[in-house]
Design an enzyme around this catalytic site. Sequence first.
Site: not given
Length: 335
Positions: A11, A24, A72, A102-103, A126, A128, A130, A163, A172
């Site tokens: 991601g 670079v 991917r 990421g991982d 990432t 996240d 994490d 509200r 995740r």
Amino acid sequence: MKKIAVLTSGGDSPGMNAAVRAVVRKAIYEGVEVIGVNRGYAGLIEGDFITLGASAVSDIINRGGTFLRSARCEEFRTKEGRQKAADQLRKEGAEGLVVIGGDGSFTGAMLLTNETGIKTIGVPGTIDNDIACTDDSIGYDTAMNTIIDAITKIRDTASSHERAFVIEAMGRHAGFLTLAAGLAGGAESILVPEIKFNIDEVCDKVQKGYEKGKIHSIILVAEGVEFEGNEFETNRDVNESNAFTIGRIINERTGFDTRVSILGHIQRGGSPTGRDRLLASRLGAAAVDAMLAGETNKMVGLIHNKIEVSDIKDAIEGKKEFDKDLYELANILSI
């Protein structure tokens, strides 16, 4: 070492471009050529390379996403695919590979090294946050600020219409991003995967807040939250996301007008904050230093504001500790 390659994988996260720029320019400063790999591991297998000079990375430090793009690649999950990737690098004359991601991206880098001998260094990117062996990962700070901005704007309309709003954040199965944004954004309730919650307690908090004179309530929810006991499965509609289930139950049990906002991919975009640009610049340059020092199968991270080089296996398999004290502070301050 005369030539290295760099790719972004998984991601996208704000600051990846700044990291590529640092790789670079640091490499060129050290007399090393750099090739960029388009579309992550898919481009690596296909040999989709571009030469990156200093001018090629001009004016990208402020840009979100990744100009090298990401994709991917099921073929890279196979040993044969990884061998193709190694062959392409050797054909191009690249002696090492910097992987920003990421991982999952790091797992691919580790396997590539173990099976083919290609030298790899990982740079954590990432939202996240994490990944173990680093306090922060590239993109986390920008995503946190994006969520805080969304909370601020949603609170305006929540107050106007009296509200409750359930806002779903990314992450995740990790609640680091949600906790930080929720605390800094002043959310009344923060629901994270690391701590199972009781929906009755959430509803009770909304109700008590209304009785004390609050005219709105913000409930910030991470994607992978879990209900305590079997409450979730009992009440969940199979077509609903967790956030919509939570919002519906709050409405049913409190009578409070409740809305749901799924922030989605807006959290991954946007110009990186100064903090993310600084982190990306430091880690990108550190990755080149590590590679030129002969390191491989490593990840560069920032721990207590110092660059640290760790085994990439530790970064993948290690579990980042969730800050329960910070979580408790958020609960205290939301009364």
